[in-house]
Design a protein around this motif. Structure first.
Motif, mmCIF file in Angstrom:
data_model
loop_
_atom_site.group_PDB
_atom_site.id
_atom_site.type_symbol
_atom_site.label_atom_id
_atom_site.label_comp_id
_atom_site.label_asym_id
_atom_site.label_seq_id
_atom_site.Cartn_x
_atom_site.Cartn_y
_atom_site.Cartn_z
ATOM 1 N N LEU A 227 57.645 32.232 42.055
ATOM 2 C CA LEU A 227 56.861 31.220 42.762
ATOM 3 C C LEU A 227 57.435 29.815 42.579
ATOM 4 O O LEU A 227 57.602 29.058 43.543
ATOM 5 C CB LEU A 227 55.408 31.252 42.266
ATOM 6 N N ILE A 228 57.765 29.447 41.353
ATOM 7 C CA ILE A 228 58.145 28.057 41.066
ATOM 8 C C ILE A 228 59.535 27.710 41.593
ATOM 9 O O ILE A 228 59.735 26.636 42.169
ATOM 10 C CB ILE A 228 58.065 27.791 39.553
ATOM 11 N N ILE A 229 60.517 28.605 41.443
ATOM 12 C CA ILE A 229 61.886 28.282 41.856
ATOM 13 C C ILE A 229 61.974 27.923 43.340
ATOM 14 O O ILE A 229 62.528 26.873 43.696
ATOM 15 C CB ILE A 229 62.849 29.435 41.494
ATOM 16 N N MET A 246 61.067 35.210 47.996
ATOM 17 C CA MET A 246 60.695 35.103 46.587
ATOM 18 C C MET A 246 59.211 34.808 46.431
ATOM 19 O O MET A 246 58.527 35.425 45.599
ATOM 20 C CB MET A 246 61.527 34.006 45.911
ATOM 21 N N MET A 247 58.697 33.849 47.212
ATOM 22 C CA MET A 247 57.272 33.513 47.100
ATOM 23 C C MET A 247 56.398 34.700 47.475
ATOM 24 O O MET A 247 55.377 34.967 46.828
ATOM 25 C CB MET A 247 56.954 32.294 47.968
ATOM 26 N N ALA A 248 56.786 35.435 48.518
ATOM 27 C CA ALA A 248 56.023 36.618 48.917
ATOM 28 C C ALA A 248 56.080 37.695 47.825
ATOM 29 O O ALA A 248 55.082 38.376 47.541
ATOM 30 C CB ALA A 248 56.560 37.169 50.235
ATOM 31 N N ILE A 251 53.541 37.911 44.720
ATOM 32 C CA ILE A 251 52.192 38.493 44.836
ATOM 33 C C ILE A 251 52.169 39.943 44.342
ATOM 34 O O ILE A 251 51.350 40.298 43.479
ATOM 35 C CB ILE A 251 51.678 38.375 46.289
ATOM 36 N N PRO A 252 53.035 40.830 44.855
ATOM 37 C CA PRO A 252 53.007 42.203 44.315
ATOM 38 C C PRO A 252 53.392 42.281 42.835
ATOM 39 O O PRO A 252 52.890 43.141 42.112
ATOM 40 C CB PRO A 252 54.012 42.965 45.192
ATOM 41 N N VAL A 253 54.295 41.398 42.380
ATOM 42 C CA VAL A 253 54.641 41.411 40.956
ATOM 43 C C VAL A 253 53.434 41.019 40.112
ATOM 44 O O VAL A 253 53.184 41.606 39.050
ATOM 45 C CB VAL A 253 55.835 40.464 40.683
ATOM 46 N N ALA A 423 53.114 22.594 36.326
ATOM 47 C CA ALA A 423 54.419 22.911 36.923
ATOM 48 C C ALA A 423 54.313 23.108 38.425
ATOM 49 O O ALA A 423 55.123 22.574 39.198
ATOM 50 C CB ALA A 423 54.997 24.160 36.257
ATOM 51 N N THR A 424 53.312 23.871 38.870
ATOM 52 C CA THR A 424 53.177 24.122 40.307
ATOM 53 C C THR A 424 52.733 22.870 41.053
ATOM 54 O O THR A 424 53.111 22.672 42.214
ATOM 55 C CB THR A 424 52.183 25.269 40.573
#
Length: 477
Positions: A227-229, A246-248, A251-253, A423-424
């Motif tokens: 999410l952050i990168i 990556m952002m998507a 969620i499953p992770v 951070a976010t």
């Protein structure tokens, strides 16, 4: 009560009060160093970029690398204290934090600095939870609450003093300007480590049966990085497809992490907490509040330094009304408001803070290039006062339905979420700030946008407060 030992390190669980207060002093120093380093780089971002180069994301990474690493480290450091020993881990964290601060101050480039900031955050996350645990075991129960009373106000003041201290240090231009904000940690850290090595007890009641859920920690770390990168780098790279992927994928992770926690024999988060509506809603409230707070502060610093071309000292001094309002409100909330008004303290604080941010956006829109510290002061004072009312009671109400067994894990998780929100907030709202200023808008219009978004987040969290327990979690006596 145990008597003092002749050896430098004390081996008893409960120390004589004089020595227990010295332990508290070491822990407070460690916490002040952490709080200052999580806020002080906010103001120094433009100076760091001007000196070392890099793009807009450099400013965001200098802040986000620290807070993200701190948040992820908090997830496991409490249990590591049981496995390795709290005294040993506290001293390791203090030493690592001090060396990482030195590395930050000597950084030859942005990549080196960002890695050093991440190490600073990681060692900070190792150090801080052990400090709280040490304080709890060295004070007899009759004195513990009195020992913890000044802790909240001191941390609140350290939070609001960070930008002002940064402005002053940058103005002095010692050791190459921005480098002094990190190098100042070195003598303080060395002195605190030496005192800690002498004064901290060796036996602190560790639970050696504790185990780490490495799979859960790995999944949570991966979800956070996914999410952050892209949030930090996406805009500068033109939002390539991998950033959305990556952002998507985060969620499953994260869903896999939740499923893993339910099956784990030693979960990172006590499963019963995730079944409590108040705690889950509380995580959202804490995340929204601190993301808005960090994003607003970053945007204001960038707007005043890059848009109005103010010096870091001028910018830092301009934040004094915000700091003053926060300090007054923290004192009032801790002294009697939170006890008398209960949950309404959060409603009142968030409402006042949102009104202050709306007033700030209006002030920026009408003044822009004619902005002065005095024109910003009323709105900043109101915003700071509202935020200060939230700082003290929020965790107590989020944990209001928690059992005694759940409070420790819940507090650690809330602290981790707070740092992750920092951070976010820097990543998402910082990205929105630079995107607005790059697409035909000025730094002032970008500042107005982020201030309005922060106000909207405050209003959203205000609406959710009604789902929290009516009564706060009572501190242990």
């Amino acid at each position: 009560m145990a008597t003092e030992q002749s050896s430098p390190a004390v081996d008893s669980l409960v120390l004589p009060l004089r020595r227990a207060w010295l332990v508290l002093a070491v822990v407070v120093i460690a916490d002040i160093m952490d709080v200052l380093d999580s806020t002080i780089a906010n103001l120094a971002g433009p100076s760091i970029r001007a000196d070392l180069g890099g793009g807009d994301s450099t400013v965001q990474w200098v802040l986000a690398a620290y807070t993200a690493a701190f948040a992820l480290g908090l997830v496991t450091s409490g249990r590591l204290g049981d496995l390795i020993g709290r005294r040993r881990l506290f001293l390791l964290g203090m030493a690592g934090f001090t060396l990482a601060s030195l590395a930050c101050g000597l950084a030859p480039g942005t990549g080196f600095l960002i890695v050093a900031r991440a190490l600073q955050g990681l060692f900070g996350s190792v150090m801080i939870p052990q400090g709280f645990a040490l304080v709890k075991v060295v004070f007899p129960p009759a004195h513990l609450r009195r020992a913890l009373i000044p802790f909240g106000p001191i941390m609140g003041l350290a939070t609001v003093a960070g930008p002002i201290l940064a402005g002053w240090l940058l103005h002095l231009d010692l050791f190459g300007g921005w480098r002094s904000i990190f190098l100042i940690n070195v003598p303080i850290g060395v002195a605190a480590w030496a005192l800690g090595a002498y004064i901290l007890p060796r036996n602190t009641g560790e639970d050696t049966s504790t185990r780490l859920d490495l799979r859960g920690v790995g999944l949570l770390t991966l979800a956070s990085a996914l999410l952050i990168i892209p949030l930090v780098q996406g805009r500068e790279l033109g939002w390539p497809i991998w950033t959305y992927a990556m952002m998507a994928a985060s969620i499953p992770v994260l869903a896999l992490f939740v499923a893993s926690e339910r099956r784990s024999a030693h979960p990172v988060i006590t499963p019963s907490l995730l079944r409590k509506r108040s705690f889950v809603v509380g995580l959202v409230i804490v995340c929204g509040f601190y993301a808005a707070l960090t994003g607003f502060q970053l945007a204001l610093n960038l707007m005043l330094q890059l848009g109005a071309h103010w010096t870091p000292l001028h910018t830092g001094l301009t934040l004094i009304p915000w700091a003053l309002g926060s300090a007054i409100a923290v004192g009032l909330a801790g002294a009697f408001l939170a006890e008398r008004l209960g949950r309404a303290t959060l409603h009142l604080g968030l409402g006042i803070a949102a009104a202050g941010l709306i007033a700030l956006a209006w002030t920026i829109a009408h003044a822009q290039n004619a902005l002065t510290s005095w024109t910003l002061a009323p709105a900043l004072l109101i915003t700071g006062f509202g935020s200060g009312l939230v700082f003290i009671p929020i965790f107590d109400y989020v944990l209001g339905d928690a059992t005694a067994e759940e409070v420790g894990t819940g507090s650690g998780m809330l602290n981790a979420v707070q740092q992750f929100a920092n951070a976010t907030g820097a990543a998402a709202l910082g990205t929105a700030f630079f995107a607005q200023s790059a697409h035909g808008g000025s730094f002032f219009t970008a500042g107005i946008l982020i201030t309005a978004l922060a106000a909207a987040l405050y209003v959203t969290t205000l609406l959710l407060v009604g789902l929290l327990p009516k009564h706060a979690q009572q501190p242990a006596h």
